[in-house]
Design a protein around this motif. Structure first.
Motif, PDB file in Angstrom:
ATOM      1  N   GLU A   5      -7.826  -0.749   5.292  1.00 19.91           N
ATOM      2  CA  GLU A   5      -7.016  -0.127   4.244  1.00 19.91           C
ATOM      3  C   GLU A   5      -7.421  -0.533   2.835  1.00 19.91           C
ATOM      4  OE1 GLU A   5      -2.883   0.456   4.323  1.00 19.91           O
ATOM      5  OE2 GLU A   5      -2.772   0.599   6.508  1.00 19.91           O
ATOM      6  N   THR A   6      -8.019  -1.722   2.671  1.00 13.49           N
ATOM      7  CA  THR A   6      -8.276  -2.233   1.320  1.00 13.49           C
ATOM      8  C   THR A   6      -9.731  -2.543   1.024  1.00 13.49           C
ATOM      9  OG1 THR A   6      -8.031  -4.566   1.924  1.00 13.49           O
ATOM     10  CG2 THR A   6      -5.996  -3.352   1.369  1.00 13.49           C
TER      11      THR A   6
ATOM     12  N   ASN B 297      -9.857  -0.561  -8.045  1.00 20.85           N
ATOM     13  CA  ASN B 297     -10.518   0.645  -7.545  1.00 20.85           C
ATOM     14  C   ASN B 297      -9.607   1.573  -6.745  1.00 20.85           C
ATOM     15  OD1 ASN B 297     -13.047  -0.084  -8.620  1.00 20.85           O
ATOM     16  ND2 ASN B 297     -13.401  -1.458  -6.906  1.00 20.85           N
ATOM     17  N   ASP B 298      -8.380   1.165  -6.451  1.00 17.56           N
ATOM     18  CA  ASP B 298      -7.514   1.967  -5.599  1.00 17.56           C
ATOM     19  C   ASP B 298      -6.076   1.913  -6.101  1.00 17.56           C
ATOM     20  OD1 ASP B 298      -6.121   3.247  -3.562  1.00 17.56           O
ATOM     21  OD2 ASP B 298      -7.252   2.272  -1.965  1.00 17.56           O
ATOM     22  N   PRO B 299      -5.585   2.994  -6.691  1.00 14.11           N
ATOM     23  CA  PRO B 299      -4.224   2.993  -7.230  1.00 14.11           C
ATOM     24  C   PRO B 299      -3.137   2.928  -6.147  1.00 14.11           C
ATOM     25  CG  PRO B 299      -5.192   5.177  -7.415  1.00 14.11           C
ATOM     26  CD  PRO B 299      -6.279   4.254  -6.934  1.00 14.11           C
ATOM     27  N   ARG B 300      -3.506   3.062  -4.888  1.00 15.70           N
ATOM     28  CA  ARG B 300      -2.526   2.931  -3.796  1.00 15.70           C
ATOM     29  C   ARG B 300      -2.179   1.474  -3.519  1.00 15.70           C
ATOM     30  NH1 ARG B 300      -3.912   3.819   1.153  1.00 15.70           N
ATOM     31  NH2 ARG B 300      -5.948   2.945   0.718  1.00 15.70           N
ATOM     32  N   LEU B 301      -2.951   0.543  -4.063  1.00 19.82           N
ATOM     33  CA  LEU B 301      -2.731  -0.881  -3.813  1.00 19.82           C
ATOM     34  C   LEU B 301      -1.966  -1.503  -4.965  1.00 19.82           C
ATOM     35  CD1 LEU B 301      -6.283  -1.917  -2.545  1.00 19.82           C
ATOM     36  CD2 LEU B 301      -4.372  -0.976  -1.228  1.00 19.82           C
TER      37      LEU B 301
ATOM     38  N   ALA C 198     -10.272  -4.865  -5.466  1.00 19.49           N
ATOM     39  CA  ALA C 198      -9.774  -3.766  -4.641  1.00 19.49           C
ATOM     40  C   ALA C 198      -8.672  -2.998  -5.357  1.00 19.49           C
ATOM     41  CB  ALA C 198      -9.263  -4.296  -3.301  1.00 19.49           C
TER      42      ALA C 198
ATOM     43  N   HIS D 298       1.694   4.974   0.939  1.00 18.24           N
ATOM     44  CA  HIS D 298       1.319   5.975   1.940  1.00 18.24           C
ATOM     45  C   HIS D 298       2.214   7.189   1.829  1.00 18.24           C
ATOM     46  CE1 HIS D 298      -1.484   3.617   4.360  1.00 18.24           C
ATOM     47  NE2 HIS D 298      -0.679   2.587   4.223  1.00 18.24           N
TER      48      HIS D 298
ATOM     49  N   VAL E 212       0.870  -1.175   0.000  1.00 21.26           N
ATOM     50  CA  VAL E 212       0.000   0.000   0.000  1.00 21.26           C
ATOM     51  C   VAL E 212       0.908   1.226   0.000  1.00 21.26           C
ATOM     52  CG1 VAL E 212      -1.820   1.248   1.221  1.00 21.26           C
ATOM     53  CG2 VAL E 212      -1.754  -1.252   1.313  1.00 21.26           C
TER      54      VAL E 212
END
Length: 197
Positions: A115-116, A158-162, A155, A81, A79
């Motif tokens: 977080e996910t 839908n989330d470029p941080r993952l 997940a 941050h 992830v």
């Protein structure tokens, strides 16, 4: 020339002096945020000599967790941050300072879900580590958290941080210096050595 007291204090701080007695501890700073960052000064004594030692802790020294989140195909979750302390964006395993009244495995599952959005299937506490034994009073549980592939894929879309990586991709990021969080690196080493236990 360095006097005996300065030499003793240096040996205490470096860990070279081992016959030590803690005479007292006092809190010299406590933050008022959720982390409860605290600085403690201890008076250390050995053979009639004394030296002050300062160290820090969060959340009253309760154990925290680092989550080695693994899909059925063996891919691992990182992830991204933004870290204020280092003024950098960091790829890390999910981590938590701990939740009151929860054991490490439950805290790990809660953190992965938070977080996910992925509900874990199971967890296994692999080992306890200390992030920094000289200046931090801490213990960190390295917890393997298993998740389903399809939920992990959804997940990540839908989330470029993952980011999900296989071992070769993870190793390449380490070699390139793109993973610099010490707790993540330590947890990866432990997981790599014990994944098949």
């Amino acid at each position: 020339m360095v006097d005996d007291e300065d030499s003793f204090a240096g040996d205490v701080r470096s860990g070279m002096q081992t016959d030590l007695v803690v005479r007292n501890e006092e809190v010299v700073f406590r933050g008022d945020d959720a982390a409860e960052f605290t600085v403690i000064r201890s008076q250390i004594e050995s053979d009639g000599r004394t030296a002050p030692v300062m160290f820090a802790q969060v959340r009253g020294g309760q154990p925290s967790v680092v989550c080695v989140t693994v899909r059925a195909d063996g891919r691992l979750l990182l992830v991204r941050h933004r870290r204020i302390a280092t003024d950098s964006d960091e790829w890390e395993f999910p981590k938590s300072m701990g939740e009151d009244g929860q054991i490490a495995g439950d805290t790990a599952e809660h953190e992965v879900l938070r977080e996910t959005g992925i509900r874990p299937l199971s967890h296994r506490t692999m080992q306890m580590i200390h992030a920094e034994t000289c200046k931090l009073r801490d213990s960190v549980a390295v917890v393997e958290v298993k998740v389903e592939n399809d939920r992990a894929d959804a997940a990540a879309l839908n989330d470029p941080r993952l980011q999900w990586l296989d071992r070769e991709e993870f190793d390449a990021m380490v070699r390139a210096g793109n993973i610099s969080d010490g707790v993540t690196l330590s947890a990866y080493l432990i997981w790599s050595l014990r994944a098949d236990d």
